[in-house]
Design a protein around this motif. Structure first.
Motif, PDB file in Angstrom:
ATOM      1  N   HIS A 181      -2.855  15.614   3.422  1.00  0.00           N
ATOM      2  CA  HIS A 181      -1.705  14.734   3.188  1.00  0.00           C
ATOM      3  C   HIS A 181      -1.493  13.701   4.279  1.00  0.00           C
ATOM      4  O   HIS A 181      -1.031  12.591   4.007  1.00  0.00           O
ATOM      5  N   TYR A 182      -1.828  14.012   5.526  1.00  0.00           N
ATOM      6  CA  TYR A 182      -1.437  13.162   6.658  1.00  0.00           C
ATOM      7  C   TYR A 182      -2.498  12.101   6.936  1.00  0.00           C
ATOM      8  O   TYR A 182      -3.111  12.050   8.009  1.00  0.00           O
ATOM      9  N   PHE A 232      -7.258  16.680  -0.946  1.00  0.00           N
ATOM     10  CA  PHE A 232      -6.560  17.958  -0.928  1.00  0.00           C
ATOM     11  C   PHE A 232      -5.045  17.778  -0.873  1.00  0.00           C
ATOM     12  O   PHE A 232      -4.319  18.651  -0.393  1.00  0.00           O
ATOM     13  N   ALA A 233      -4.574  16.658  -1.395  1.00  0.00           N
ATOM     14  CA  ALA A 233      -3.136  16.389  -1.415  1.00  0.00           C
ATOM     15  C   ALA A 233      -2.771  15.822  -2.787  1.00  0.00           C
ATOM     16  O   ALA A 233      -3.021  16.460  -3.807  1.00  0.00           O
ATOM     17  N   THR A 234      -2.237  14.610  -2.849  1.00  0.00           N
ATOM     18  CA  THR A 234      -1.757  14.085  -4.134  1.00  0.00           C
ATOM     19  C   THR A 234      -2.827  13.360  -4.946  1.00  0.00           C
ATOM     20  O   THR A 234      -2.556  12.911  -6.067  1.00  0.00           O
ATOM     21  N   LYS A 235      -4.005  13.199  -4.377  1.00  0.00           N
ATOM     22  CA  LYS A 235      -5.138  12.609  -5.102  1.00  0.00           C
ATOM     23  C   LYS A 235      -4.759  11.254  -5.713  1.00  0.00           C
ATOM     24  O   LYS A 235      -4.386  10.338  -5.008  1.00  0.00           O
ATOM     25  N   GLY A 274       0.847  -1.182   0.000  1.00  0.00           N
ATOM     26  CA  GLY A 274       0.000   0.000   0.000  1.00  0.00           C
ATOM     27  C   GLY A 274       0.886   1.236   0.000  1.00  0.00           C
ATOM     28  O   GLY A 274       1.799   1.343   0.821  1.00  0.00           O
ATOM     29  N   LEU A 275       0.641   2.145  -0.937  1.00  0.00           N
ATOM     30  CA  LEU A 275       1.421   3.369  -1.060  1.00  0.00           C
ATOM     31  C   LEU A 275       0.479   4.555  -0.852  1.00  0.00           C
ATOM     32  O   LEU A 275      -0.513   4.697  -1.580  1.00  0.00           O
ATOM     33  N   ILE A 276       0.814   5.397   0.116  1.00  0.00           N
ATOM     34  CA  ILE A 276      -0.123   6.418   0.584  1.00  0.00           C
ATOM     35  C   ILE A 276       0.449   7.818   0.398  1.00  0.00           C
ATOM     36  O   ILE A 276       1.505   8.153   0.938  1.00  0.00           O
ATOM     37  N   ASP A 277      -0.224   8.622  -0.353  1.00  0.00           N
ATOM     38  CA  ASP A 277      -0.024  10.060  -0.536  1.00  0.00           C
ATOM     39  C   ASP A 277       1.440  10.480  -0.553  1.00  0.00           C
ATOM     40  O   ASP A 277       1.993  10.968   0.445  1.00  0.00           O
ATOM     41  N   ALA A 278       2.069  10.326  -1.694  1.00  0.00           N
ATOM     42  CA  ALA A 278       3.472  10.696  -1.855  1.00  0.00           C
ATOM     43  C   ALA A 278       3.769  10.959  -3.322  1.00  0.00           C
ATOM     44  O   ALA A 278       3.155  10.359  -4.205  1.00  0.00           O
TER      45      ALA A 278
END
Length: 292
Positions: free
Chosen positions: A272-273, A245-248, A130-134
Motif C-alpha cells: 500500500h505505501y 498486494f494492495a488496491t491493485k 495522480g491517484l495512488i492506492d486508495a
C-alpha cells in the motif's frame, strides 16, 4: 509565518518548510523546485514526509508543494469536520493565497480521497492528477466495504467512532501504526523502524490520532460530495496507481467511465505505501502522464 517543524528533517537543496494560515488554520508544507506547481497530498498515518524520496527528482520539473493537510504533520489540528469537501476548499484557498490558480495534483491514501474531491469540485484548476492506492469514498463501489472484505477495510469501521478509537489507541500509537506499516507493505527498505518511529511520534501528540480518525468518521459526507453524475467527464491527463498486494486497479476501475485520458499503473511486488515502497515508479508516472 515561520516556525520549526516538530521533528527536523534534512531537505534537498532548494527546498524549505513553509507555513500559511487560511481562515485560522495554519498549514505546513515542504516546498521547492522549478516549474508548474505540483501539489502532493499524503495519507494516514503519514505526513508530508512520505514524499521525501520524490522531492529532489520532481523539483527538476515542477514547483513542488508537499502539503500537510489539516490535522497532519506540522499543520494545525483544528476542531470541526474532516470531510474531504472541507479539506478541498481549504487547500484551494491555501493555493489561491499563494497566487496559484492551476496546478498538477497527486495524492496517496486519504490524500487521494482529497485529491479526487479537488478534481471533482475544481476541475478547471487541475492540469492533471495522480491517484495512488486508495479506496476513495464515493468512487469505489459499496461492495468494497462489505463484510466479505472485512479483513481489508475493518479500520473504516473502527475509526468511524473517533472518541472510542482514540481512547483505545492512546499510549499505544507506535504499536498500532507499526501494525499497518508491517502488514500493508511489501518493499520495506524505506519503511525502517526509524521511519515508523517518526510517524508514531507525530501521531502521539495530543489530538493528532483523533484527527486522523475523523477522516473516517466523515466518510458519508465525503461520499455525498464525491458522487459522480453519469455525464461527468475529466479531460485532464490522469493516472491511477495501485500496488499488487494492495488496491491493485481499484481506482482505475472506478474512474475509467469518466475519463478521456486515464493511464493505469499496477506496481508489481508492492504493498500500500507506494510513495516509500516505489518512489521511482511514481516519479516515472508523473513525468509520463504530465509531460512537463
Amino acid at each position: 509565518m515561520t516556525q520549526a517543524p516538530f521533528i527536523p528533517i534534512n531537505l534537498p537543496p532548494g527546498f524549505e518548510h513553509t507555513y500559511s494560515t487560511v481562515e485560522g488554520v495554519t498549514l505546513h508544507a515542504i516546498e521547492g523546485g522549478q516549474g508548474t506547481p505540483l501539489l502532493l497530498l499524503g495519507g494516514w498515518p503519514q505526513t508530508c514526509y512520505v514524499w521525501r524520496l520524490l522531492l529532489e527528482p520532481l523539483g527538476q520539473n515542477f514547483h513542488v508543494i508537499a502539503l500537510d493537510m489539516r490535522g497532519q504533520g506540522d499543520s494545525y489540528i483544528p476542531e470541526g469536520s474532516y470531510d474531504c469537501g472541507t479539506a478541498a476548499q481549504e487547500i484551494i484557498a491555501y493555493l489561491q493565497q499563494k497566487g496559484i490558480t492551476s496546478f498538477y495534483l497527486v495524492g496517496h491514501d486519504v490524500g487521494a480521497w482529497v485529491a479526487f474531491t479537488i478534481l471533482k469540485l475544481f476541475p478547471q484548476s487541475v492540469l492533471g492528477a495522480g491517484l495512488i492506492d486508495a479506496a476513495i469514498p464515493g468512487l469505489v463501489s459499496d461492495d468494497f466495504f462489505s463484510v466479505v472484505n472485512a479483513a481489508k477495510v475493518w479500520q473504516f469501521y473502527f475509526h468511524k467512532v473517533p472518541d472510542l478509537a482514540d481512547s483505545l489507541v492512546a499510549g499505544k500509537e507506535k504499536e498500532y501504526l507499526s501494525w499497518y506499516f508491517t502488514n500493508k507493505s511489501k518493499r520495506k527498505d524505506n519503511l525502517t523502524p526509524a521511519v515508523i518511529d517518526y510517524y508514531a511520534r507525530y501521531y502521539s501528540r495530543p489530538g493528532a490520532m483523533k484527527a486522523g480518525f475523523l477522516w473516517y468518521s466523515a466518510v458519508e459526507e465525503t461520499i455525498a460530495t464525491n458522487a459522480l453524475e453519469p455525464g461527468v467527464r475529466f479531460s485532464q491527463p490522469i493516472f491511477a496507481m495501485g500496488g499488487e498486494f494492495a488496491t491493485k486497479n481499484l481506482i482505475y476501475s472506478g474512474l475509467e467511465p469518466y475519463c478521456d485520458r486515464l493511464s493505469p499503473y499496477l506496481i508489481d511486488g508492492c504493498g500500500h505505501y507506494i510513495p516509500e515502497e516505489a518512489p521511482a515508479e511514481i516519479v516515472q508516472a508523473i513525468i509520463e502522464t504530465f509531460k512537463p
